[in-house]
Scaffold this motif. Sequence first.
Motif, short mmCIF file in Angstrom:
data_model
loop_
_atom_site.label_atom_id
_atom_site.label_comp_id
_atom_site.label_asym_id
_atom_site.label_seq_id
_atom_site.Cartn_x
_atom_site.Cartn_y
_atom_site.Cartn_z
N UNK A 116 1.36 47.75 36.59
CA UNK A 116 0.99 47.98 37.98
C UNK A 116 1.54 49.27 38.57
N UNK A 117 2.53 49.88 37.95
CA UNK A 117 3.08 51.13 38.45
C UNK A 117 3.97 50.98 39.67
N UNK A 118 4.47 49.77 39.90
CA UNK A 118 5.39 49.53 41.01
C UNK A 118 6.45 48.54 40.55
N UNK A 119 7.09 47.89 41.49
CA UNK A 119 8.18 46.96 41.15
C UNK A 119 7.67 45.67 40.50
N UNK A 120 6.38 45.42 40.56
CA UNK A 120 5.82 44.21 39.98
C UNK A 120 5.94 44.28 38.45
N UNK A 121 6.40 43.21 37.80
CA UNK A 121 6.49 43.24 36.34
C UNK A 121 5.10 43.28 35.69
N UNK A 122 5.04 43.84 34.51
CA UNK A 122 3.78 43.87 33.77
C UNK A 122 3.29 42.45 33.54
N UNK A 123 1.99 42.30 33.47
CA UNK A 123 1.38 41.04 33.09
C UNK A 123 0.90 41.19 31.65
N UNK A 124 1.25 40.23 30.81
CA UNK A 124 0.82 40.24 29.41
C UNK A 124 0.08 38.94 29.13
N UNK A 125 -1.17 39.08 28.67
CA UNK A 125 -2.03 37.94 28.43
C UNK A 125 -2.52 37.98 27.00
N UNK A 126 -2.42 36.87 26.31
CA UNK A 126 -3.00 36.72 24.98
C UNK A 126 -4.34 36.03 25.18
N UNK A 139 -14.03 46.34 19.08
CA UNK A 139 -14.21 46.08 17.67
C UNK A 139 -12.87 46.33 16.99
N UNK A 140 -12.34 45.36 16.34
CA UNK A 140 -11.04 45.47 15.66
C UNK A 140 -9.92 45.88 16.61
N UNK A 141 -9.99 45.42 17.83
CA UNK A 141 -8.96 45.75 18.83
C UNK A 141 -7.86 44.70 18.79
N UNK A 142 -6.62 45.17 18.74
CA UNK A 142 -5.47 44.28 18.77
C UNK A 142 -4.82 44.25 20.14
N UNK A 143 -4.95 45.38 20.87
CA UNK A 143 -4.33 45.45 22.19
C UNK A 143 -5.19 46.27 23.14
N UNK A 144 -5.04 45.92 24.42
CA UNK A 144 -5.69 46.69 25.49
C UNK A 144 -4.68 46.75 26.63
N UNK A 145 -4.41 47.96 27.12
CA UNK A 145 -3.46 48.15 28.20
C UNK A 145 -4.18 48.79 29.38
N UNK A 146 -4.03 48.18 30.55
CA UNK A 146 -4.55 48.73 31.79
C UNK A 146 -3.34 49.21 32.60
N UNK A 147 -3.42 50.44 33.11
CA UNK A 147 -2.31 50.99 33.86
C UNK A 147 -2.81 51.73 35.09
N UNK A 148 -1.99 51.67 36.13
CA UNK A 148 -2.29 52.24 37.44
C UNK A 148 -1.58 53.59 37.51
N UNK A 149 -2.32 54.66 37.80
CA UNK A 149 -1.69 55.98 37.84
C UNK A 149 -2.45 56.92 38.76
N UNK A 150 -1.85 58.06 38.98
CA UNK A 150 -2.46 59.12 39.78
C UNK A 150 -3.70 59.61 39.05
N UNK A 151 -4.80 59.74 39.78
CA UNK A 151 -6.02 60.29 39.20
C UNK A 151 -5.87 61.81 39.15
N UNK A 152 -6.06 62.38 37.97
CA UNK A 152 -5.93 63.81 37.80
C UNK A 152 -7.15 64.34 37.06
N UNK A 153 -7.68 65.42 37.54
CA UNK A 153 -8.79 66.10 36.86
C UNK A 153 -8.27 67.40 36.27
#
Length: 113
Positions: free
Chosen positions: A25-35, A98-112
């Motif tokens: 989440x990019x803040x004080x909230x702990x990461x969420x991990x889901x199987x 396809x053949x994915x073991x992990x997926x990470x979503x993260x909140x960050x500054x949008x930069x071009x």
Amino acid sequence: MKYLAILLLTFVYSFADDITVTITYGDERPDTVIETTYKEGETALEVLQKAAEVKVANGKYKFVRSINGKKSIPGVYGWFYLVNDKSPGKMASGFKLESALSMTWYYKVEQCY
């Protein structure tokens, strides 16, 4: 009939792969991990929607606008993702897993660049 149902369920689940979905989440909230599991051909967005409460932008493109209540601020902060620690280079709604073991979503500054 009972044995046919068990056989059918075994067949369906034999084609499901396990995946770990992490949301940072990019803040004080702990990461969420889901199987969870996915079937080959499901998109990154579909798997995220199984693992979390997700809101997407309405329109031509399906940008992730909120995950578990953490809203993006268009042009400032946004949600990005990695599959197997690499950027797929595609929108989540169009990237088939396809053949994915992990997926990470993260909140960050949008930069071009």
